[in-house]
Scaffold this active site. Structure first.
Site, PDB file in Angstrom:
ATOM      1  N   SER A   1       0.836  -1.195   0.000  1.00 26.93           N
ATOM      2  CA  SER A   1       0.000   0.000   0.000  1.00 26.93           C
ATOM      3  C   SER A   1       0.878   1.254   0.000  1.00 26.93           C
ATOM      4  O   SER A   1       1.723   1.409  -0.877  1.00 26.93           O
ATOM      5  CB  SER A   1      -0.958  -0.041   1.196  1.00 26.93           C
ATOM      6  OG  SER A   1      -1.971   0.937   1.068  1.00 26.93           O
TER       7      SER A   1
ATOM      8  N   ASP B   1      -8.020  -5.212  -4.504  1.00 25.56           N
ATOM      9  CA  ASP B   1      -7.399  -4.157  -3.706  1.00 25.56           C
ATOM     10  C   ASP B   1      -8.349  -2.973  -3.505  1.00 25.56           C
ATOM     11  O   ASP B   1      -8.295  -2.289  -2.491  1.00 25.56           O
ATOM     12  CB  ASP B   1      -6.122  -3.664  -4.394  1.00 25.56           C
ATOM     13  CG  ASP B   1      -4.854  -4.241  -3.751  1.00 25.56           C
ATOM     14  OD1 ASP B   1      -4.865  -4.457  -2.528  1.00 25.56           O
ATOM     15  OD2 ASP B   1      -3.873  -4.461  -4.471  1.00 25.56           O
TER      16      ASP B   1
ATOM     17  N   HIS C   1      -7.542  -5.671   0.012  1.00 27.25           N
ATOM     18  CA  HIS C   1      -6.346  -4.880   0.235  1.00 27.25           C
ATOM     19  C   HIS C   1      -5.644  -5.367   1.500  1.00 27.25           C
ATOM     20  O   HIS C   1      -6.266  -5.507   2.555  1.00 27.25           O
ATOM     21  CB  HIS C   1      -6.743  -3.412   0.390  1.00 27.25           C
ATOM     22  CG  HIS C   1      -5.622  -2.444   0.322  1.00 27.25           C
ATOM     23  ND1 HIS C   1      -4.780  -2.352  -0.768  1.00 27.25           N
ATOM     24  CD2 HIS C   1      -5.187  -1.504   1.204  1.00 27.25           C
ATOM     25  CE1 HIS C   1      -3.893  -1.396  -0.554  1.00 27.25           C
ATOM     26  NE2 HIS C   1      -4.116  -0.869   0.638  1.00 27.25           N
TER      27      HIS C   1
END
Length: 558
Positions: A209, A337, A451
């Protein structure tokens, strides 16, 4: 007899497994703790080693002055000052620039091991090197990866939020302090890791991320030349639309208003900010949910981020890939995600309520607002081309998740891969898609990999917390650790000390395979998608091909 053999095995283990003991670093001596992993296998863990001094407010990190005596490196140190998850208060400390080292040992002390430095995610707003402890086990605990992959794992803290990324967009408050912290940590590792049994010439940085975007920025910075050899980005790159501040002074003025520092004279305003309480400044940088009202998307909430500062990031990231020409690069995303963010923008996708055509068009309108109505219509046609006359609701809802995944993660990652392979001079490039079905309860049946869901497998949680996992999760964890640590060792995820289920072919200018990663990896897991050049969508947008997962993506967004 069995009991005697077991006792003998434990005795042999404790008697024969190697242990580093006291280690000399540039700042002084440190002593960690040895953890037994199996017969004749241990991991030496050093927690809370300072890699820089307590940072000044909005200043670059400074060298640590050192210490006398032996530093007992057995406890994690405070995270950097940040808002809590609920954003009602802060936690952490300004004295936070520490790292943790996990060193695998066998019957002899390890030497010349590959080194993997992890940068955590958290929207540049929160996170820590020892975040999310479950049953006394941090999510980023590196023991399993170190032991199973025979690599040294390092996790680091860096400044986040207002204290890490506030910027005026000029030399008065240039920003990127969190990136400078990361750079200082990686530099410390290069200078000191040999004493822990690591190879300073074989360092891999990896992250997820905003940590992945950070890895990308580290790759692209001219200050990183020769500092590390390889890089892995998981669900984020410097090209992601949320990874770069576009109007830093506007955000600085907004924060100044919140803490009572608004002045018409900018220099006076900056002076006031520098005199303000760090806790108040940190709270002022929390996510502003009011931005979602009207025309916003979840992306608009992520305001604090790196900036083009003319120094660490001297130009737009797309123009800096020549700086990564010698860096082996592996990049990918999770298949959903964007789902958790889509659930904020269009909440009905996770409810029994109908998700309407109006909602889908509205989301596309907010994402293509700078491109006009033609872009909305074009995007809608692309994403609904498989719907048919009366699409089932799960198809409509999944389309919303796909839109956000593409926009926030997949397209920028694919463009980064293409720019890297176009710029490289001998370095290797690899692409992947992680699509293991979600383990998060309560989500619809069509939801795949959320995610950050890849991290539990990469850090070996199915082994360290085995009771809450099944054999298929351990298979996946074993595969991921093998591919990742092989890549760190050799620059090729298929080659190294760990066996892998199938070879992972390289991504090249004209040959663009990607590996789909789940618990059933076989020859069919190697697939092919078309990746594109920047020139294509500027000059011939009608010729856009269809990449991963056999659906088209609109590069006009970028």
């Amino acid at each position: 007899m069995l009991l005697m053999l077991l006792l003998l095995g434990v005795g042999l283990d404790s008697a024969s497994a190697a242990k580093l003991g006291v280690v000399q670093t540039e700042g002084g001596t440190v002593e960690g703790k040895s953890h037994r992993m199996g017969l004749l296998r241990t991991v030496d863990v050093f927690k809370g080693i300072p890699f820089a001094d307590v940072p000044g407010k909005w200043e670059k990190p400074k060298p640590h002055p050192g210490w006398s005596g032996i530093l007992k490196a057995t406890e994690y140190r405070d995270r950097c000052l940040q808002v809590t998850l609920l954003q009602t208060k802060t936690h952490g400390s300004e004295d936070c620039l520490y790292l943790n080292i996990f060193v695998p040992q066998g019957s002899k002390l390890s030497q010349n091991l590959p080194v993997m430095v992890y940068l955590f995610g958290g929207a540049f707003l929160m996170g820590a090197s020892n975040t999310l402890e479950v049953l006394g086990n941090s999510l980023y605990d590196g023991k399993e990866m170190a032991d199973r992959g025979d690599v040294i794992v390092v996790t680091v803290n860096y400044r986040v939020g207002t204290m890490g990324f506030l910027s005026t967009g000029d030399t008065r408050l240039p920003g990127n302090y969190g990136l400078w912290d990361q750079h200082a940590a990686i530099s410390w590792v290069r200078r000191n890791i040999r004493a822990f049994g690591g190879n300073p010439d074989n360092i891999t940085i990896f992250g997820q991320s905003s940590g992945a975007a950070s890895v990308s920025f580290q790759m692209l910075s001219p200050h990183s030349k020769g500092l590390f050899r390889r890089a892995i980005t998981q669900g984020g790159v410097a090209l992601s639309p949320w990874a770069l501040q576009k109007n830093p002074m506007a955000l600085t003025k907004k924060i100044a208003r919140k803490v009572g520092c608004w002045r018409s004279n900018e220099d006076e305003m900056i002076t006031c900010l520098k005199m303000s309480d760090p806790v108040g400044l940190t709270l002022a940088g929390k996510i502003d949910v009011l931005l979602l009202l009207g025309k916003g998307t979840v992306m608009d909430l992520l305001e604090l981020a790196p900036v083009v500062d003319g120094d660490f990031i001297p130009d737009h990231p797309s123009k800096l890939f020549h700086n990564a020409a010698q860096v082996d690069y592996m990049a990918g995303v999770n298949s959903m995600d964007g789902h958790i963010f889509a659930g904020v923008d269009v909440p009905t996708i996770n409810m029994k309520n109908e998700t309407t055509v109006k909602q889908v068009r509205g989301l596309l309108a907010r994402m293509t607002k700078e491109k006009g109505n033609a872009a909305i219509d074009s995007a809608y046609d692309v994403y609904t081309s498989h719907w048919g006359v009366a699409p089932p609701q799960d198809v409509v809802k999944k389309t919303v998740a796909d839109i956000e995944t593409d926009f926030l993660f997949l397209v920028p990652t694919q463009v980064a891969l293409q720019l890297h392979v176009n710029s490289t001079s001998g370095a290797h490039t690899y692409s992947y898609l992680f699509n293991m079905k979600t383990r998060i309860p309560g989500f619809p049946g069509w939801v795949e990999a959320e995610h950050a869901e890849d991290l539990q497998y990469l850090f070996g949680k199915p082994f360290s917390i085995s009771l809450i996992y099944f054999p298929r999760h351990r298979h996946l964890s074993k595969y991921m650790i093998a591919y990742w640590t092989n890549f760190a060792r050799t620059g090729d995820p298929s080659q190294g000390e760990s066996r892998v289920p199938v070879p992972w072919p390289r991504f090249t200018k004209h040959h663009r395979p990607y590996l789909t990663i789940n618990h059933q990896i076989d020859k069919s897991s190697v697939r092919y998608g078309t990746v594109f050049y920047w020139e294509l969508y500027w000059s011939h947008p009608e010729a856009l091909p269809c990449p991963l997962r056999s659906r088209c993506i609109l590069l006009q967004w970028f």
